[in-house]
Design a protein around this motif. Structure first.
Motif, PDB file in Angstrom:
ATOM      1  N   GLY A   1       0.772  -1.126  -0.010  1.00 55.65           N
ATOM      2  CA  GLY A   1      -0.064   0.144  -0.001  1.00 55.65           C
ATOM      3  C   GLY A   1       0.759   1.260  -0.135  1.00 55.65           C
ATOM      4  O   GLY A   1       0.555   2.186   0.563  1.00 55.65           O
TER       5      GLY A   1
ATOM      6  N   GLY B   1      -0.115   4.651  -0.491  1.00 54.21           N
ATOM      7  CA  GLY B   1      -1.305   5.260   0.230  1.00 54.21           C
ATOM      8  C   GLY B   1      -0.934   6.515   1.315  1.00 54.21           C
ATOM      9  O   GLY B   1       0.390   6.631   1.221  1.00 54.21           O
TER      10      GLY B   1
ATOM     11  N   ASP C   1       2.226  -1.868  -4.503  1.00 55.73           N
ATOM     12  CA  ASP C   1       0.901  -1.278  -4.597  1.00 55.73           C
ATOM     13  C   ASP C   1       0.504  -2.241  -5.999  1.00 55.73           C
ATOM     14  O   ASP C   1       1.096  -3.218  -6.464  1.00 55.73           O
TER      15      ASP C   1
ATOM     16  N   ALA D   1      -4.452  -1.890   1.987  1.00 57.19           N
ATOM     17  CA  ALA D   1      -5.879  -2.554   2.111  1.00 57.19           C
ATOM     18  C   ALA D   1      -6.669  -1.294   2.127  1.00 57.19           C
ATOM     19  O   ALA D   1      -6.529  -0.085   2.329  1.00 57.19           O
ATOM     20  N   ARG D   2      -7.949  -1.418   1.830  1.00 57.54           N
ATOM     21  CA  ARG D   2      -8.980  -0.264   1.888  1.00 57.54           C
ATOM     22  C   ARG D   2      -9.337   0.245   3.183  1.00 57.54           C
ATOM     23  O   ARG D   2      -9.509  -0.433   4.226  1.00 57.54           O
ATOM     24  N   PRO D   3      -9.262   1.446   3.421  1.00 59.80           N
ATOM     25  CA  PRO D   3      -9.757   2.147   4.758  1.00 59.80           C
ATOM     26  C   PRO D   3     -11.343   2.294   4.919  1.00 59.80           C
ATOM     27  O   PRO D   3     -11.899   2.292   3.796  1.00 59.80           O
ATOM     28  N   ARG D   4     -11.715   2.262   6.080  1.00 59.64           N
ATOM     29  CA  ARG D   4     -13.066   2.494   6.218  1.00 59.64           C
ATOM     30  C   ARG D   4     -13.480   3.787   6.057  1.00 59.64           C
ATOM     31  O   ARG D   4     -12.599   4.858   6.342  1.00 59.64           O
TER      32      ARG D   4
ATOM     33  N   LEU E   1     -14.759  -4.341   6.572  1.00 63.56           N
ATOM     34  CA  LEU E   1     -13.783  -4.444   5.545  1.00 63.56           C
ATOM     35  C   LEU E   1     -13.202  -5.829   5.322  1.00 63.56           C
ATOM     36  O   LEU E   1     -12.525  -6.029   4.325  1.00 63.56           O
TER      37      LEU E   1
ATOM     38  N   ILE F   1     -13.782  -7.253   1.978  1.00 68.75           N
ATOM     39  CA  ILE F   1     -12.901  -6.580   0.741  1.00 68.75           C
ATOM     40  C   ILE F   1     -11.611  -6.951   1.049  1.00 68.75           C
ATOM     41  O   ILE F   1     -10.809  -6.831   0.252  1.00 68.75           O
ATOM     42  N   ASN F   2     -11.047  -6.915   2.093  1.00 70.83           N
ATOM     43  CA  ASN F   2      -9.473  -6.858   2.412  1.00 70.83           C
ATOM     44  C   ASN F   2      -9.183  -8.309   2.630  1.00 70.83           C
ATOM     45  O   ASN F   2      -7.764  -8.528   2.367  1.00 70.83           O
TER      46      ASN F   2
ATOM     47  N   GLY G   1      -3.292  -3.028   7.895  1.00 67.99           N
ATOM     48  CA  GLY G   1      -4.569  -2.934   7.040  1.00 67.99           C
ATOM     49  C   GLY G   1      -5.888  -3.543   7.891  1.00 67.99           C
ATOM     50  O   GLY G   1      -5.408  -4.551   8.463  1.00 67.99           O
TER      51      GLY G   1
ATOM     52  N   LYS H   1     -11.299  11.364   6.598  1.00 67.40           N
ATOM     53  CA  LYS H   1     -10.401  10.300   6.163  1.00 67.40           C
ATOM     54  C   LYS H   1      -9.907   9.698   7.330  1.00 67.40           C
ATOM     55  O   LYS H   1      -9.762  10.368   8.403  1.00 67.40           O
TER      56      LYS H   1
END
Ligand code: NAD
Ligand code: LMR
Length: 326
Positions: A11, A14, A42, A89-92, A101, A104-105, A130, A235
């Protein structure tokens, strides 16, 4: 000069990584004499961003930076890694729980666990940042049978730091006056920030702090701090998360002071009756790169109930991802 240490950061394009990488090459992690090769992973869509980050890393002219690898291939990223920050990984977003998550992760961490298993150094120190961090670490280690589960940890250092900062401000003392903070369990709203063993200027914190403040304010404030940052900033936390990741890894490599410990989510060996094999946050002391869970702390009924609640959440999360264990 020493042989370079290979540090993988996933990541890497990010927001957390942007706050982490430049501190690593400034020597904040391993000191001023340790050269570093950064291995940045990434997804293919943001490789151009990674190229820009490499340009900025080069432009720091850091004497510690011995090389930068940029890649979208986990096997290249983890090759001979000594240290791995699994941030990608995707953040919430607002209104979500970290557990949302999981679907998704989760897949990311089975792929990366397999790559670590194949190509990383056998003593690699892995920190999962993550979210949901504990269960993602569990997925990674279950996909890495050739590595010890002790190679895998997840981050509760940010919660630990939040708890220290909140207690210091409530007591009107310095952060440096506080010792022996504990975060038990999951990096989620069931985590248990425990003041029963904390010291303020060498004296029991709970001798100077009202029980009602501890029970009714402190615990939920620490549990919900991540969501509060998201609500205010729009964020999720980035610089404070990068700082915590750096401190977690620095403690693991360099050790803890004799009169203190840190909170780390590590593989449960059954200590405090917690189910074996969960990634659970405990107080740990570290020497020569090896952590040991602090043993024999008295746990009263109030704390016992909270330990069980966060353990139960982790057991439920484990059930949800079992299909990703080979
Ligand atoms: P971000 O969206 O800014 O960056 C995430 C990066 O991961 C992106 O560049 C994305 O392309 C990359 N990525 C996605 N899938 C990947 C894959 N398969 N391989 C490699 N990279 C991949 O997010 P961020 O703010 O940097 O946060 C990253 C994660 O850290 C989030 O899940 C967030 O919730 C978590 N977090 C954890 C803590 C903690 O205390 N444990 C604290 C803060 C944030
Ligand atoms: C945090 O604690 O700040 C992170 O886990 C981000 C989040 O989703 O709360």
């Amino acid at each position: 000069m020493n042989t370079p240490v290979h540090i993988t950061v996933t990541g890497a394009a990010g927001q957390i990584s942007y706050a982490l990488l430049f501190r690593i090459i400034a020597g904040d992690l391993l000191g001023p004499d340790q050269p570093i090769v950064l291995r940045l992973l990434d997804i293919p869509a943001v490789i151009k961003d990674l190229q820009g980050i490499k340009m900025e890393l080069d432009d720091c002219a850091s004497p510690l930076l011995a090389g930068v690898v940029i890649t979208a291939d986990p096997n290249e990223a983890f090759e001979n890694a000594d240290i791995a920050f699994l941030v990608g990984a995707r953040p919430r977003g607002p209104g979500m729980e970290r557990q949302d998550l999981l679907h998704i992760n989760a897949e990311i961490f089975s792929v990366q666990g397999r790559a670590l298993n194949e190509v990383a150094g056998k003593n690699v120190k892995v920190l999962v940042v993550g979210n949901p961090a504990n269960t993602n670490a569990l997925i990674a280690l279950n996909n890495a049978p050739n590595l010890s589960p002790r190679n895998f940890t997840a981050m509760t250092r940010l919660d630990h730091n939040r708890a220290i900062s909140l207690l210091a401000s409530h007591c009107g003392c310095l952060v440096a006056d506080i010792r022996q903070m504990i975060i038990w369990g999951n990096h989620s709203t069931t985590q248990y920030p425990d003041l029963h063993h904390a010291l303020v200027k060498g004296k029991a914190a709970l001798d100077g702090v009202e029980e009602a403040w501890f029970h009714e304010h402190f615990i939920s404030a620490v549990q919900k701090r991540g969501a509060e940052v998201i609500a205010v900033r729009g964020k999720s936390s980035a610089a404070s998360a990068a700082n915590a990741a750096l401190e977690h890894m620095r403690s693991w490599v360099k050790g803890t002071p004799e009169d203190d410990w840190v909170s780390m989510a590590v593989y449960s060996d059954g200590s405090y009756g917690i189910a074996e094999g969960l990634i659970f946050s405990f107080p740990v002391r570290i020497q020569d790169g090896e952590y040991a869970i602090v043993q024999d702390l008295p746990i009263d009924a109030f704390s016992q109930e909270r330990l069980r609640a966060t353990e139960n959440e982790l057991l439920a999360e484990r059930e949800m991802v079992k299909h990703l264990f080979p």
